[in-house]
Write a protein that holds these residues in place. Structure first.
Motif, mmCIF file in Angstrom:
data_model
loop_
_atom_site.group_PDB
_atom_site.id
_atom_site.type_symbol
_atom_site.label_atom_id
_atom_site.label_comp_id
_atom_site.label_asym_id
_atom_site.label_seq_id
_atom_site.Cartn_x
_atom_site.Cartn_y
_atom_site.Cartn_z
ATOM 1 N N ARG A 172 1.336 -4.976 4.029
ATOM 2 C CA ARG A 172 1.845 -5.819 2.946
ATOM 3 C C ARG A 172 1.461 -5.247 1.585
ATOM 4 O O ARG A 172 2.220 -5.325 0.629
ATOM 5 C CB ARG A 172 1.306 -7.234 3.093
ATOM 6 C CG ARG A 172 1.890 -8.222 2.094
ATOM 7 C CD ARG A 172 1.243 -9.577 2.213
ATOM 8 N NE ARG A 172 1.520 -10.221 3.474
ATOM 9 C CZ ARG A 172 2.593 -10.961 3.725
ATOM 10 N NH1 ARG A 172 3.518 -11.107 2.794
ATOM 11 N NH2 ARG A 172 2.747 -11.549 4.890
ATOM 12 N N GLU A 173 0.241 -4.666 1.519
ATOM 13 C CA GLU A 173 -0.249 -4.178 0.234
ATOM 14 C C GLU A 173 -1.332 -3.137 0.456
ATOM 15 O O GLU A 173 -2.113 -3.239 1.406
ATOM 16 C CB GLU A 173 -0.809 -5.350 -0.593
ATOM 17 C CG GLU A 173 -1.283 -4.982 -1.975
ATOM 18 C CD GLU A 173 -1.874 -6.178 -2.711
ATOM 19 O OE1 GLU A 173 -1.788 -6.203 -3.950
ATOM 20 O OE2 GLU A 173 -2.431 -7.082 -2.052
ATOM 21 N N VAL A 174 -1.381 -2.149 -0.423
ATOM 22 C CA VAL A 174 -2.453 -1.164 -0.438
ATOM 23 C C VAL A 174 -3.053 -1.150 -1.834
ATOM 24 O O VAL A 174 -2.357 -0.871 -2.814
ATOM 25 C CB VAL A 174 -1.943 0.260 -0.085
ATOM 26 C CG1 VAL A 174 -3.088 1.258 -0.160
ATOM 27 C CG2 VAL A 174 -1.305 0.289 1.293
ATOM 28 N N VAL A 175 -4.334 -1.507 -1.916
ATOM 29 C CA VAL A 175 -5.031 -1.508 -3.204
ATOM 30 C C VAL A 175 -6.066 -0.396 -3.153
ATOM 31 O O VAL A 175 -7.077 -0.498 -2.457
ATOM 32 C CB VAL A 175 -5.714 -2.857 -3.480
ATOM 33 C CG1 VAL A 175 -6.431 -2.814 -4.824
ATOM 34 C CG2 VAL A 175 -4.685 -3.985 -3.451
ATOM 35 N N ASP A 206 -0.148 8.745 3.955
ATOM 36 C CA ASP A 206 1.010 8.341 3.162
ATOM 37 C C ASP A 206 1.376 6.898 3.497
ATOM 38 O O ASP A 206 2.537 6.550 3.705
ATOM 39 C CB ASP A 206 2.194 9.278 3.428
ATOM 40 C CG ASP A 206 3.307 9.107 2.397
ATOM 41 O OD1 ASP A 206 2.999 8.635 1.280
ATOM 42 O OD2 ASP A 206 4.470 9.417 2.703
ATOM 43 N N LEU A 207 0.357 6.058 3.561
ATOM 44 C CA LEU A 207 0.515 4.664 3.950
ATOM 45 C C LEU A 207 0.978 3.848 2.754
ATOM 46 O O LEU A 207 0.405 3.940 1.668
ATOM 47 C CB LEU A 207 -0.822 4.133 4.464
ATOM 48 C CG LEU A 207 -0.825 2.858 5.294
ATOM 49 C CD1 LEU A 207 -0.030 3.051 6.567
ATOM 50 C CD2 LEU A 207 -2.258 2.467 5.619
ATOM 51 N N ALA A 208 2.030 3.031 2.946
ATOM 52 C CA ALA A 208 2.588 2.261 1.845
ATOM 53 C C ALA A 208 3.066 0.909 2.336
ATOM 54 O O ALA A 208 3.206 0.667 3.539
ATOM 55 C CB ALA A 208 3.739 3.028 1.197
ATOM 56 N N SER A 209 3.295 0.014 1.407
ATOM 57 C CA SER A 209 3.793 -1.320 1.731
ATOM 58 C C SER A 209 5.082 -1.222 2.545
ATOM 59 O O SER A 209 5.979 -0.437 2.231
ATOM 60 C CB SER A 209 4.045 -2.096 0.437
ATOM 61 O OG SER A 209 4.571 -3.364 0.706
ATOM 62 N N GLY A 210 5.151 -2.024 3.611
ATOM 63 C CA GLY A 210 6.328 -2.031 4.469
ATOM 64 C C GLY A 210 6.218 -1.166 5.708
ATOM 65 O O GLY A 210 7.030 -1.280 6.621
ATOM 66 N N ASP A 211 5.197 -0.300 5.768
ATOM 67 C CA ASP A 211 5.034 0.572 6.930
ATOM 68 C C ASP A 211 4.556 -0.240 8.142
ATOM 69 O O ASP A 211 3.666 -1.090 8.013
ATOM 70 C CB ASP A 211 4.000 1.666 6.651
ATOM 71 C CG ASP A 211 4.531 2.759 5.753
ATOM 72 O OD1 ASP A 211 5.747 2.800 5.535
ATOM 73 O OD2 ASP A 211 3.722 3.562 5.256
ATOM 74 N N PRO A 212 5.115 0.031 9.327
ATOM 75 C CA PRO A 212 4.607 -0.612 10.540
ATOM 76 C C PRO A 212 3.305 0.052 10.967
ATOM 77 O O PRO A 212 3.154 1.272 10.869
ATOM 78 C CB PRO A 212 5.712 -0.354 11.564
ATOM 79 C CG PRO A 212 6.351 0.915 11.103
ATOM 80 C CD PRO A 212 6.280 0.894 9.597
ATOM 81 N N VAL A 213 2.334 -0.741 11.402
ATOM 82 C CA VAL A 213 1.053 -0.217 11.866
ATOM 83 C C VAL A 213 0.563 -1.047 13.044
ATOM 84 O O VAL A 213 1.039 -2.160 13.276
ATOM 85 C CB VAL A 213 -0.033 -0.242 10.761
ATOM 86 C CG1 VAL A 213 0.256 0.751 9.668
ATOM 87 C CG2 VAL A 213 -0.208 -1.645 10.209
#
Length: 235
Positions: A172-175, A206-213
């Motif tokens: 959802r978010e990466v801070v 290269d992890l960003a909002s919206g990526d499935p994990v």
């Protein structure tokens, strides 16, 4: 995306990893005045310690200045490069410690099964294996952000057992801070799952909002505490 990301305090360069264990060795060299004495103080093998220093120097540059002769093979001192590495790792660990004090996810749930000290708890996110208090039915689960590992969905290790909790979700978010990143993962519960990883790992993934994990964490690292028995969104 790399196979997994988890918090592991280290510095990376040219394929090398400088960890807290390596820092302990260099600090001991600083105090003891030689690699041989440092290995003895840490109760480590001198030959393996020497080999580790060579490996680190191949990646990071000269770390230990050696003086030939004398008892124990001569004295040793740290280079400016070594002191810089130690300072950088200290800053990384300090930043992480400050964030980790408040970085945890708390989920409400109901114990539906027990097996000794471990129990299965039904939550909005699904079933969670955790250490549960005796006699408790309604509980709150506390999951530390540094105990969670993130995997690419297609790269979850097949060797993981039922002793690990596993949830599919979406970033959802990466801070990102200077050294540590806080990742919020939507796993179908309120609140989101909070995960801590190094900034280096985020950049590599290269992890960003919206990526499935896929998020996983050990049952033994998940503790349940008694909660009020009043109805919640689960009932």
């Amino acid at each position: 995306m790399d196979p997994e990301a988890a918090f592991d305090a280290h510095l990376a360069e040219a394929g090398g990893r400088f960890t807290e264990r390596d820092a302990q060795l260099l600090r001991a060299v600083r105090v003891e005045g030689s690699l041989n004495a440092a290995a003895d103080a840490l109760e480590r093998s001198y030959s393996r310690s020497q080999q580790r220093v060579v490996e680190l120097e191949d990646a990071f540059g000269r770390l230990v200045e050696r003086q030939r002769g004398g008892a124990g093979g001569g004295g040793s001192s740290l280079t400016e490069t070594a002191e810089t590495l130690l300072a950088k790792l200290d800053r990384l660990e300090t930043e992480f410690s400050g964030v980790a004090e408040v970085a945890e996810t708390v989920l409400d749930g109901t114990v539906v099964e027990r097996e000794g000290e471990l129990g299965t708890v039904e939550t909005d996110a699904g079933l969670v294996r955790a250490l549960v208090p005796a006699g408790a039915e309604r509980v709150r689960l506390a999951v530390r952000a540094d105990a969670i590992t993130l995997h690419a969905p297609e790269s979850v290790p097949g060797s993981e057992t039922s002793a690990r909790n596993r949830f599919s979700g979406e970033v959802r978010e990466v801070v990102a801070g200077e050294a540590v990143a806080r990742v919020a993962v939507d796993i179908g519960a309120d609140p989101d799952l909070t995960v801590l990883v190094t900034r280096t790992s985020i950049d590599t993934l290269d992890l960003a909002s919206g990526d499935p994990v896929t998020a996983s964490f050990k049952a033994t690292a998940t503790r349940a505490f008694g909660a009020p028995s009043t109805p919640s969104s689960l009932s």
